[in-house]
Design an enzyme around this catalytic site. Structure first.
Site, PDB file in Angstrom:
ATOM      1  N   GLY A   1     -41.010   9.828  67.056  1.00 24.56           N
ATOM      2  CA  GLY A   1     -41.052  11.329  67.556  1.00 24.56           C
ATOM      3  C   GLY A   1     -40.109  12.270  67.013  1.00 24.56           C
ATOM      4  O   GLY A   1     -40.093  12.991  66.269  1.00 24.56           O
TER       5      GLY A   1
ATOM      6  N   CYS B   1     -32.336  31.610  87.567  1.00 21.06           N
ATOM      7  CA  CYS B   1     -31.180  31.557  88.844  1.00 21.06           C
ATOM      8  C   CYS B   1     -31.115  30.246  89.333  1.00 21.06           C
ATOM      9  O   CYS B   1     -31.574  29.834  90.219  1.00 21.06           O
ATOM     10  CB  CYS B   1     -32.339  32.337  89.922  1.00 21.06           C
ATOM     11  SG  CYS B   1     -31.341  32.950  91.208  1.00 21.06           S
TER      12      CYS B   1
ATOM     13  N   TYR C   1     -38.781  17.686  72.202  1.00 22.45           N
ATOM     14  CA  TYR C   1     -38.373  17.876  73.633  1.00 22.45           C
ATOM     15  C   TYR C   1     -37.892  19.139  74.005  1.00 22.45           C
ATOM     16  O   TYR C   1     -36.980  19.289  74.777  1.00 22.45           O
ATOM     17  CB  TYR C   1     -37.562  16.697  74.105  1.00 22.45           C
ATOM     18  CG  TYR C   1     -37.994  15.261  74.013  1.00 22.45           C
ATOM     19  CD1 TYR C   1     -39.287  14.610  74.469  1.00 22.45           C
ATOM     20  CD2 TYR C   1     -37.457  14.504  72.848  1.00 22.45           C
ATOM     21  CE1 TYR C   1     -39.722  13.734  74.042  1.00 22.45           C
ATOM     22  CE2 TYR C   1     -37.856  13.271  72.509  1.00 22.45           C
ATOM     23  CZ  TYR C   1     -39.139  12.710  73.015  1.00 22.45           C
ATOM     24  OH  TYR C   1     -39.599  11.543  72.711  1.00 22.45           O
TER      25      TYR C   1
END
EC number: 4.1.1.20
Length: 383
Positions: free
Chosen positions: A267, A335, A364
């Protein structure tokens, strides 16, 4: 990667966005397939790394199969044109719905990760009057020597069937008329750059291959997984992984019989270097002890630095080779105090609206993006 024409184009794009260099992607795919074909190896693309439609279409066109870890990944692979005979379905927690969907598609194989799963697949296949092809994912207890959050082949990990369960596994297979054992499967971790780790894996595969053969199981497939890493520190000078060296290890150290297929599930190595997250400086905060660059991208667009403490090269592509530099903590707008791409990153003296590239983000990255803080879905731009 970022010439003036590309920078001019970026100025007119709303940030943040993922930029995919499709030429780099194609060069990587060519290098992989050429090296694999030399040894008659079969490569499945690990869909979890990136399922951007344009990216996976290029991968399908290159002739690779698909390695899926959810029912929706199986459906997406079929939807974009991967041949079901080249789709494998792994995952430690397959639901009945997902298994049934994969059975309906007649996929190549289920990579089975527990004794109980064997029984579930046997039962569901029996209801449909089908025989499901399975490979047993074995936990080989081989240490990949990577970050502990991306190590998957130790006995302490949740993945795979442990070796002390294999006798029970063999008994279950003999008592499952709706299953056909086609092979054994391994995956020991991710971002592995030391090829000696794969030599250790080969030794274990050889041992377990013999174990099954001695008990009357004829294995058509040895699936050694993936995990081959990339160079996050030098994306421009070491762009294409050494696929030739990687596959050569398995050719030299894996014992296979004539006509036996060797399968891989790559991958990151295929897609990571083709993608960058492009962001813009919103604010510069200069302090006595710390300077901050506050970007319009954050952990909602790229989670890896916050989840794994992963390194990504960070570049101010607006400034180029400006002599004056400062050290900055490069942070996002989310935040959360963990919303930080890098600490004490040396960059050209930076200003509001400068474009920042976070490199080697094609794996990813986009797939792990979230809507936390009601953030908009990150968009993609292609070369």
């Amino acid at each position: 990667m970022f010439n003036q024409d590309i920078l001019n184009r970026f100025q007119n794009e709303e940030t943040p966005f993922y930029y995919y260099d499709l030429n780099v992607l194609q060069q990587t795919l060519d290098a992989c397939t050429n090296a694999a074909n030399r040894y008659n190896f079969h490569v499945h693309y690990a869909m979890k790394a990136n399922f951007n439609p344009t990216v996976i279409s290029k991968i399908r066109q290159a002739g690779l199969g698909a390695d899926c870890v959810s029912g929706n990944e199986v459906l997406k692979a079929a939807e974009v044109g991967f041949d079901p005979s080249k789709i494998v379905f792994a995952g430690v927690g397959k639901s009945d719905k997902e298994i049934n969907q994969a059975l309906d598609l007649d996929i190549f194989s289920f990579n089975v990760e527990s004794l109980q799963e064997l029984g579930v697949i046997n039962s569901l296949a029996g209801v449909k009057g089908k025989k499901a092809k399975v490979a047993i994912r074995i936990n080989p207890n081989v240490d990949a020597h990577t970050h502990h959050n991306i190590t998957t082949g130790l006995e302490e990990n949740k993945f795979g069937i442990n070796q002390w369960e294999l006798n029970d596994c063999a008994d279950a297979l003999r008592q499952s008329p709706n299953l056909e054992l086609i092979g054994i499967h391994f995956h020991i971790g991710s971002q592995i750059t030391d090829l000696n780790v794969f030599k250790s894996l080969c030794v274990k595969v050889n041992e377990l291959h013999q174990w099954f053969e001695e008990r009357g199981f004829n294995l058509k497939v040895l699936n050694v997984g993936g995990g081959f890493g990339v160079d996050y520190h030098h994306p421009d000078t070491n762009t294409i992984p050494d696929f030739e060296g990687y596959f050569k290890v398995f050719d030299q150290f894996l014992e296979r019989k004539p006509a036996q297929e060797i399968h891989f599930e790559l991958g990151r190595a295929l897609v990571a270097q083709s993608g960058s997250l492009i962001s813009r400086v919103l604010y510069v905060k200069n302090g006595i002890k710390k300077n901050f660059l506050i970007l319009d991208a954050g952990m909602t667009e790229l989670m890896r630095p916050m989840l794994y403490q992963a390194y990504h090269k960070i570049e101010n592509i607006s400034k180029g080779d400006v002599a004056e530099s400062n050290k900055y903590d490069v942070v996002g707008p989310i935040c959360e105090s963990t919303d930080c791409f890098g600490k004490e990153v040396e960059l050209p003296a930076s200003e509001r609206n400068d474009l920042i590239a976070i490199r080697t983000a094609g794996a990813y990255g986009e797939v792990m993006a979230s809507g936390y803080n009601l953030r908009e879905k990150v968009k993609s731009v292609y070369s």
